[in-house]
Design a protein around this motif. Structure first.
Motif, mmCIF file in Angstrom:
data_model
loop_
_atom_site.group_PDB
_atom_site.id
_atom_site.type_symbol
_atom_site.label_atom_id
_atom_site.label_comp_id
_atom_site.label_asym_id
_atom_site.label_seq_id
_atom_site.Cartn_x
_atom_site.Cartn_y
_atom_site.Cartn_z
ATOM 1 N N ASP A 109 0.970 -1.402 0.386
ATOM 2 C CA ASP A 109 0.299 -0.240 0.004
ATOM 3 C C ASP A 109 0.738 0.729 -0.091
ATOM 4 O O ASP A 109 1.928 1.046 0.822
ATOM 5 C CB ASP A 109 -1.081 0.725 1.247
ATOM 6 N N GLU A 110 0.460 2.346 -0.878
ATOM 7 C CA GLU A 110 1.099 3.563 -0.913
ATOM 8 C C GLU A 110 3.028 3.439 -1.528
ATOM 9 O O GLU A 110 3.535 3.603 -0.833
ATOM 10 C CB GLU A 110 1.161 4.482 0.629
ATOM 11 N N ILE A 111 2.773 2.470 -2.162
ATOM 12 C CA ILE A 111 4.015 1.515 -2.868
ATOM 13 C C ILE A 111 4.578 2.905 -3.077
ATOM 14 O O ILE A 111 5.979 3.359 -3.803
ATOM 15 C CB ILE A 111 3.560 1.274 -4.672
ATOM 16 N N GLY A 112 4.284 4.294 -3.985
ATOM 17 C CA GLY A 112 4.858 5.270 -3.770
ATOM 18 C C GLY A 112 6.216 6.257 -3.372
ATOM 19 O O GLY A 112 6.544 7.187 -3.718
ATOM 20 N N ASP A 113 5.328 5.503 -1.603
ATOM 21 C CA ASP A 113 6.494 5.903 -0.428
ATOM 22 C C ASP A 113 7.376 4.903 -0.297
ATOM 23 O O ASP A 113 8.393 5.212 0.792
ATOM 24 C CB ASP A 113 5.016 6.160 0.656
ATOM 25 N N LEU A 114 7.348 3.596 -0.488
ATOM 26 C CA LEU A 114 8.848 3.144 -1.114
ATOM 27 C C LEU A 114 10.133 3.709 -1.239
ATOM 28 O O LEU A 114 10.055 3.748 -2.183
ATOM 29 C CB LEU A 114 8.501 1.582 -1.137
ATOM 30 N N PRO A 115 11.299 4.006 0.359
ATOM 31 C CA PRO A 115 12.053 4.097 -0.984
ATOM 32 C C PRO A 115 13.356 3.386 -1.683
ATOM 33 O O PRO A 115 12.670 2.261 -2.288
ATOM 34 C CB PRO A 115 12.942 4.152 0.750
ATOM 35 N N LEU A 116 14.073 4.267 -2.339
ATOM 36 C CA LEU A 116 14.449 3.213 -3.171
ATOM 37 C C LEU A 116 15.360 2.200 -3.273
ATOM 38 O O LEU A 116 15.378 1.346 -4.221
ATOM 39 C CB LEU A 116 15.570 4.210 -4.074
ATOM 40 N N GLU A 117 16.599 2.181 -2.144
ATOM 41 C CA GLU A 117 16.801 1.481 -1.474
ATOM 42 C C GLU A 117 15.576 0.288 -1.911
ATOM 43 O O GLU A 117 16.037 -0.957 -2.014
ATOM 44 C CB GLU A 117 17.685 1.522 -1.086
ATOM 45 N N MET A 118 14.977 0.186 -1.182
ATOM 46 C CA MET A 118 13.798 -1.007 -0.463
ATOM 47 C C MET A 118 12.936 -1.123 -2.071
ATOM 48 O O MET A 118 12.763 -2.988 -2.512
ATOM 49 C CB MET A 118 12.986 -0.638 0.454
ATOM 50 N N GLN A 119 12.698 -0.337 -3.359
ATOM 51 C CA GLN A 119 12.845 -1.019 -4.727
ATOM 52 C C GLN A 119 13.097 -1.890 -5.093
ATOM 53 O O GLN A 119 12.768 -2.456 -6.184
ATOM 54 C CB GLN A 119 12.513 0.471 -5.353
ATOM 55 N N VAL A 120 14.695 -1.713 -5.065
ATOM 56 C CA VAL A 120 15.377 -2.292 -5.733
ATOM 57 C C VAL A 120 15.100 -3.668 -5.337
ATOM 58 O O VAL A 120 14.905 -5.055 -6.006
ATOM 59 C CB VAL A 120 17.069 -2.418 -4.879
ATOM 60 N N LYS A 121 14.490 -4.024 -4.383
ATOM 61 C CA LYS A 121 14.474 -5.568 -3.840
ATOM 62 C C LYS A 121 12.833 -5.825 -3.216
ATOM 63 O O LYS A 121 12.821 -7.108 -3.947
ATOM 64 C CB LYS A 121 14.806 -4.699 -1.736
ATOM 65 N N LEU A 122 12.086 -5.251 -4.066
ATOM 66 C CA LEU A 122 10.401 -5.167 -4.722
ATOM 67 C C LEU A 122 10.285 -5.839 -5.514
ATOM 68 O O LEU A 122 10.297 -6.977 -6.574
ATOM 69 C CB LEU A 122 10.213 -4.685 -3.573
ATOM 70 N N LEU A 123 11.925 -4.885 -6.467
ATOM 71 C CA LEU A 123 12.171 -5.362 -8.304
ATOM 72 C C LEU A 123 12.553 -6.677 -8.131
ATOM 73 O O LEU A 123 12.299 -7.792 -8.161
ATOM 74 C CB LEU A 123 12.457 -4.652 -8.499
ATOM 75 N N ARG A 124 13.504 -7.219 -7.473
ATOM 76 C CA ARG A 124 13.998 -8.234 -7.271
ATOM 77 C C ARG A 124 13.735 -10.018 -6.554
ATOM 78 O O ARG A 124 13.006 -10.812 -6.924
ATOM 79 C CB ARG A 124 15.315 -8.142 -6.061
ATOM 80 N N LEU A 125 12.277 -9.224 -5.841
ATOM 81 C CA LEU A 125 11.427 -10.040 -4.790
ATOM 82 C C LEU A 125 10.315 -10.675 -6.665
ATOM 83 O O LEU A 125 9.856 -11.330 -7.019
ATOM 84 C CB LEU A 125 10.558 -9.635 -4.136
ATOM 85 N N ILE A 126 9.791 -9.483 -7.078
ATOM 86 C CA ILE A 126 8.673 -9.880 -8.134
ATOM 87 C C ILE A 126 9.919 -10.559 -9.718
ATOM 88 O O ILE A 126 9.225 -11.513 -9.883
ATOM 89 C CB ILE A 126 8.535 -8.403 -8.806
ATOM 90 N N GLN A 127 10.330 -10.290 -9.728
ATOM 91 C CA GLN A 127 11.547 -11.033 -11.267
ATOM 92 C C GLN A 127 11.953 -12.302 -10.865
ATOM 93 O O GLN A 127 11.609 -13.242 -11.688
ATOM 94 C CB GLN A 127 12.218 -10.089 -11.485
#
Ligand SMILES: Nc1ncnc2c1ncn2[C@@H]1O[C@H](COP(=O)(O)OP(=O)(O)OP(=O)(O)O)[C@@H](O)[C@H]1O
Ligand SMILES: [Mg+2]
Length: 337
Positions: A109-127
């Motif tokens: 929720d409120e993905i727009g608030d996810l800090p950039l360093e966590m965005q990398v980890k989420l990307l890995r989780l999805i990919q």
């Protein structure tokens, strides 16, 4: 799909075309495990839709994750867990929310608030469908559906360098935009019924909003969307005691809106019966979105209503759609003679 005569399906109330097409999209989304991106203003029902997607094809747990509430190591550990001793305070191993959602659905929720360093980890989780707990060297495989929601314009966030383009592409495969309530006002009656009966714990039936109240609810633009409507009805439910839902029980923002539209109608009528050169300083309208406090706007509205009715309190009270006693009380409160 399970649907009641009230238009309630998967907890989503509404009878508008927009809600009907959202129901179809929920069905489509629930048929696979692709990421889903939910867009829309605050209070439009993004979380309701996320739960509906999960419930339409329930597997595992539904885990909401508020991306705006945590920062730094705490957020990483909350999401991915940690191993004992990985940072001061990590007294034992801890599982994270992502592991909890394994086999089920995680709502970021409120993905727009996810800090950039966590965005990398989420990307890995999805990919790669894997993550690593804080302090651990091992990658762990998971199988979860990812739903992301935001009230922000993610495209603009990407342009501003606050959101990763690659993550945006990954999330934007299946996106669903929740329309604001003001664009589907035909849903208001069903939502009112729904919230009235949900909040009616007394077991007494027959709380009926008057026609006038319905018209007011319909005329208002609901900037806080369904959440604001729910709060308004909850408040009416709580305040109602003698069987009648009063206009004066409405939240002040709505009362202000009613009074202003009443005054607008009146000033329109006066403008028609007066030549344009006639000076009507007392009818100068406040800006539509005044940056003043609610009590101050209420004080000004009352003062204008009194000026418009040449001090006739009965008329002013009717114009403001409040009782005379309420008007007297408020005049005293604001020191209006
Ligand atoms: N179509 C609907 N039917 C029934 N209840 C709804 C509907 N839409 C929203 N609600 C209710 O309105 C409130 C706000 O909804 P929700 O939390 O899903 O909004 P949101 O879009 O996630 O808002 P935010 O961006 O502020 O988090 C909740 O109490 C929810 O139950
Ligand atoms: Mg939400």
């Amino acid at each position: 799909m399970l649907q009641t005569p009230t238009g309630l399906a998967h907890g989503l109330v509404g009878q508008s075309q927009q809600i009907a097409s959202i129901r179809r999209l929920i069905e489509k989304a629930s048929a696979n495990r692709l990421p889903v991106l939910l867009l829309g203003e605050s209070g439009t029902g993004k979380e309701v839709v996320a739960r509906a997607i999960h419930d339409a094809n329930p597997r595992g747990q539904f885990v909401p994750i508020d991306c705006g509430s945590l920062v730094g190591t705490l957020m990483e550990s909350e999401l991915f867990g940690h191993v004992k001793g990985s940072f001061s305070g990590a007294a034992g191993d801890k599982r994270g929310l992502v592991e909890l959602a394994d086999g089920g659905t995680a709502l970021f929720d409120e993905i727009g608030d996810l800090p950039l360093e966590m965005q990398v980890k989420l990307l890995r989780l999805i990919q790669e469908r894997e993550f690593r707990a804080v302090g651990s060297l091992q990658w762990r495989k998971v199988d979860l559906r990812i739903i992301a929601a935001t009230h922000r314009d993610l495209g603009a966030e990407v342009a501003a360098g606050r959101f990763r383009l690659d993550l945006y592409y990954r999330l934007n495969v299946f996106s669903l935009r929740l329309p604001p309530l003001r664009h589907r006002k035909e849903d208001i009656p069903l939502l009112v019924d729904h919230f009235l009966s949900a909040g009616n714990t007394s077991g007494l039936s027959g709380i009926e909003p008057s026609q006038e109240l319905f018209e007011t609810l319909h005329a208002y633009d609901w900037p806080g969307n369904v959440r604001e409507l729910k709060h308004c009805i909850d408040r009416l439910n709580a305040l109602h005691s003698e069987g009648a839902l009063q206009m004066s029980d409405l939240p002040s923002a709505l009362q202000y809106h009613c009074a202003m539209s009443g005054l607008e109608r009146l000033s329109g009528a006066v403008a028609l019966s007066n030549p344009p050169t006639g000076s009507l300083p007392d009818f100068a309208m406040a800006p539509k979105s005044p940056v003043i406090s609610l009590p101050e706007s209420e004080r000004q509205t009352i003062a204008r209503a009194l000026a418009a009715t040449h001090g006739e309190r009965g008329k002013a009270a009717r114009l403001l759609r409040i009782g005379r006693t309420t008007l007297y009380r408020k005049m005293k409160q604001y020191g209006i003679e």
